[in-house]
Motif scaffolding. Sequence first.
Motif, short mmCIF file in Angstrom:
data_model
loop_
_atom_site.label_atom_id
_atom_site.label_comp_id
_atom_site.label_asym_id
_atom_site.label_seq_id
_atom_site.Cartn_x
_atom_site.Cartn_y
_atom_site.Cartn_z
N ILE A 15 0.85 -1.20 0.00
CA ILE A 15 0.00 0.00 0.00
C ILE A 15 0.88 1.24 0.00
O ILE A 15 0.62 2.21 -0.72
CB ILE A 15 -0.95 -0.01 1.23
N ALA A 16 1.94 1.21 0.80
CA ALA A 16 2.85 2.36 0.89
C ALA A 16 3.45 2.69 -0.48
O ALA A 16 3.46 3.85 -0.91
CB ALA A 16 3.96 2.08 1.90
N VAL A 17 3.94 1.68 -1.17
CA VAL A 17 4.62 1.93 -2.44
C VAL A 17 3.64 2.38 -3.52
O VAL A 17 3.98 3.17 -4.40
CB VAL A 17 5.44 0.70 -2.89
N GLN A 18 2.39 1.92 -3.44
CA GLN A 18 1.38 2.37 -4.40
C GLN A 18 1.09 3.86 -4.23
O GLN A 18 0.91 4.59 -5.21
CB GLN A 18 0.09 1.55 -4.25
N LYS A 19 1.06 4.32 -2.99
CA LYS A 19 0.82 5.76 -2.74
C LYS A 19 1.98 6.59 -3.28
O LYS A 19 1.77 7.69 -3.81
CB LYS A 19 0.63 5.99 -1.23
N LEU A 20 3.20 6.09 -3.13
CA LEU A 20 4.36 6.81 -3.66
C LEU A 20 4.32 6.83 -5.19
O LEU A 20 4.61 7.85 -5.82
CB LEU A 20 5.65 6.16 -3.18
N TYR A 21 3.95 5.70 -5.77
CA TYR A 21 3.85 5.62 -7.24
C TYR A 21 2.83 6.65 -7.74
O TYR A 21 3.11 7.41 -8.68
CB TYR A 21 3.43 4.21 -7.64
N ASP A 22 1.65 6.67 -7.13
CA ASP A 22 0.60 7.60 -7.56
C ASP A 22 1.05 9.04 -7.41
O ASP A 22 0.79 9.88 -8.29
CB ASP A 22 -0.68 7.36 -6.76
N PHE A 23 1.71 9.35 -6.29
CA PHE A 23 2.16 10.73 -6.08
C PHE A 23 3.20 11.13 -7.13
O PHE A 23 3.11 12.20 -7.73
CB PHE A 23 2.75 10.89 -4.68
N ILE A 24 4.18 10.26 -7.35
CA ILE A 24 5.27 10.61 -8.27
C ILE A 24 4.77 10.70 -9.71
O ILE A 24 5.05 11.67 -10.42
CB ILE A 24 6.42 9.58 -8.16
N TRP A 25 4.02 9.70 -10.13
CA TRP A 25 3.57 9.66 -11.53
C TRP A 25 2.53 10.74 -11.81
O TRP A 25 2.64 11.50 -12.79
CB TRP A 25 3.01 8.27 -11.85
N ASP A 26 1.50 10.81 -10.95
CA ASP A 26 0.38 11.73 -11.22
C ASP A 26 0.65 13.14 -10.72
O ASP A 26 0.65 14.10 -11.50
CB ASP A 26 -0.91 11.19 -10.58
N CYS A 27 0.87 13.26 -9.42
CA CYS A 27 0.94 14.60 -8.82
C CYS A 27 2.21 15.36 -9.24
O CYS A 27 2.13 16.50 -9.69
CB CYS A 27 0.87 14.51 -7.30
N LEU A 28 3.36 14.70 -9.09
CA LEU A 28 4.62 15.39 -9.37
C LEU A 28 4.89 15.51 -10.87
O LEU A 28 5.08 16.62 -11.39
CB LEU A 28 5.77 14.66 -8.68
N CYS A 29 4.89 14.39 -11.57
CA CYS A 29 5.29 14.41 -12.99
C CYS A 29 4.20 14.94 -13.91
O CYS A 29 4.44 15.84 -14.73
CB CYS A 29 5.71 13.01 -13.44
N ASP A 30 2.99 14.39 -13.80
CA ASP A 30 1.94 14.78 -14.75
C ASP A 30 1.30 16.11 -14.43
O ASP A 30 0.73 16.76 -15.33
CB ASP A 30 0.87 13.69 -14.80
N TRP A 31 1.37 16.56 -13.17
CA TRP A 31 0.73 17.83 -12.82
C TRP A 31 1.72 18.92 -12.43
O TRP A 31 1.84 19.92 -13.13
CB TRP A 31 -0.30 17.61 -11.70
N TYR A 32 2.43 18.74 -11.33
CA TYR A 32 3.21 19.88 -10.83
C TYR A 32 4.30 20.32 -11.80
O TYR A 32 4.50 21.52 -12.02
CB TYR A 32 3.83 19.57 -9.45
N ILE A 33 5.00 19.35 -12.39
CA ILE A 33 6.05 19.73 -13.35
C ILE A 33 5.43 20.48 -14.53
O ILE A 33 5.97 21.49 -15.00
CB ILE A 33 6.85 18.49 -13.79
#
Length: 873
Positions: free
Chosen positions: A632-650
């Motif tokens: 569960i922990a690693v899935q939350k990190l994956y979602d944050f990095i892929w969606d929030c950081l890479c696809d949105w914030y950048i």
Amino acid sequence: MAKELAKAYDPSEVEDRIYKFWEDNGYFHAEVDKNKKPYTIVMPPPNITGQLHMGHALDETLQDIIIRFKRMQGYSALWLPGTDHASIATEAKIVEAMRKEGLTKEDLGREKFLERAWDWKEQYGNTITGQLKKLGCSCDWERQRFTLDEGCSKAVKDVFVRLYDKGLIYRGERIINWCPKCCTSISDAEVVFTEQDGFFWHLRYPLADGSGYVQLATTRPETLLGDTAIAVHPDDERYKDIIGKNVILPLVNREIPVVADTYVEMDFGTGVVKITPAHDPNDFEVGLRHNLPVINVMDEKGVMNENGGKYQGMDRYDARKAIVKDLEEGGYLVKTEPLKHNVGSCYRCKTIVEPRVSKQWFVKMKPLAEPAIECVKSGKTKFIPERFDKIFYHWMENIKDWCISRQLWWGHRIPAWYCDDCGETIVSKETPTVCPKCKKTHLTQDPDTLDTWFSSALWPFSTLGWPEKTPEFEYFYPTNTLVTGYDIIFFWVSRMIFSAVEQTGSQPFDTVFIHGIVRDANGVKMSKSLGNGIDPLVVIKEKGADALRFFLVTGNSPGNDMRYIPEKVEASRNFANKLWNAARFIHMNIDDYDVKNELPSELTTEDKWIISTLNTVAKEVTENLEKFELGIAVQKLYDFIWDCLCDWYIELSKTRLQANDNSAQNVRQVLVWVMTQTLLLLHPFMPFITEEIWQSLPHKDETIMLQKYPEYDEAHNFPEAAKEMTMVMDAIKAIRNRRSEMNVPPSRKAKVYIAAKDCQPFINGSVFFSRLASASEVNVAESFDIDGAVTVVTADAKIYIPMDELVDKEAELKRLEKELATAENDLAINEKKLNNQGFMAKAPEKVVENVKANAKKFAEKISMIKAAIEALK
């Protein structure tokens, strides 16, 4: 370490270099530090015969994630590695190698054989250690142990003598499980039961007085030669008149008695059983009660011995065929009935075990089992998932005395000597020189060695210096977490618990974290014989250790099996590339500037959103890791990095970065800070790539390994900004989806009208609609009245996009009508085939199914095109 990032991430270039950096600098080493809390994991020691397989890779990855997490939390985190001498497996390999040279153990003698064994250990025994390093295991290699090293051997002798002195170890003749191939006894835990086809042979035993015969059945007629009685239940009215009489043993013509014993089940079969004390554990107990002779009819290799009469020298299964034939010819065989029954095999070589009477050493288990059960019931040691404690309880509550002697040379030799003159048994930690009873000096040591599990049962404390009260034992023991598969709960986990409670007075570990096994893509257990195993080292070479680790933990839940799916490993490699490319984007925008790795004083809404989201992720990931919910922990990190950081914030940051003003410098700092915190969170899971990127960003200290693991910080909680950005992002996603459905290319700009009760978030975020939603103009108000517009609705807004802004109506109608004609033609072709009786009769079923599927697909496409045309008109 690298300060610049290569264009593409190459694990083969990065991983070995980084591991050497960690190891050379001693970052894995844990010290006794009274200013820190200890956290200890002892590695389940892999066999020295072992090669890294996917089960090891999972086991070690889970342990490494936990120990890296705890190290970053500030614990003095010790992951103690080591290997197991694996007596049966290792001796078998050495004997096989000698066989190719035309040598046997006996040719060499014990001393020369053991010299060979130690040479073999030096040559091959550390192979798996190097393989664990390839995986990224952050073990304290300075403390590496071996179950046959001096310290562990001292602990083994100490425990043996203590238990013997307390009357908990004894030597006696008992029925044991014997492996005819390994030529040694094995414990109950080492017997694997599988359902196999067999037979019930129904036999007649004539009464000695000539008054008739008794009928019974057996699954092992070759043991008949060792029968010393037949038994009936004392309350069975059918047989009361024959109790005390004799029967004639078929083929042998020996008289044996009929005894009465409550062990016999009256309602099973005929209610009569043959009693063979030398070859069945229940019969052995009956034999003790009735003082029956014990006749062993097989040697250690499962070959009929001198008690086998004319069958002497035959293998047990050849003897079985011959005996059945002779029973039939002698009129003793009534019938043969097929059956399925559970048959026990040696867990090492898969040979069917033979129950055999033998003089062996045993541990008396009941007095040791009860405190161990209490240790788990009281919560001192808990299982995760909790359901696995039932396996532990069942094993411990029904445990029999443990046969600990093995007829092998490689292992801990039993510290017992026998006086050749008076027969006295001397058990001692030191080698005795004189018999304490008769004072003579002719002493011979017991030739047997101890069960491998006897030494590995002491692993959590023997490796820390016990029985000495070393600083390491005092500080790091009891250990914290044991990570292991559910398949060795009774082999190893239960034995460590009762050994620790008995010898140290405390639990060996607080938590047993149970994982499942790795199966192949079809759900079949990986095995050499099936050839479906996947070599982790090949995967590491092709995809990198981080990708393998990330795959193994993604979707992993405690206690459950998982499947090895190559596409998912590839997806993990793609994730590593995504992270690498994000870091390269940051470098492209910071390398010409002096950027501090700290948050600026001025933060925009989108800055606050990403910081707040990361703050929540840090809190939740930490909670998941504390509860061993690694998947569960690693899935939350994956979602944050892929969606929030890479696809949105950048993407959101690009407009500000182009401005080249104070706002640009602020977003640079936020990007560096957020990426750094993200790397820290991800480091336990993907240690290599996170270290490489961390080293390339502005940082203090030497390594990411020793940085503080991110914690929730209320100062970084911005709920209003997070809410505002969620409203804007939901609107952008909705517009993108609608444009995609209408096949509108991103290059075609269109006006966007946003009607919302709360307008300010959309006004503030209007610039994002231009970049991310292809908006040529953004208008925000509480309401709009627009005809001929496409409408998109979210939870917070109603969005209008004028139709003629999205498409050239006439051109789009022409395109759709052309597409409709093509689809209708395709449908007609397929329907024609389906209406052709000849085609339907002659075409293979698979071809017909494909035509039907195509017809359905074209019909659905026609319906969708017509709907689109109607919408345009």
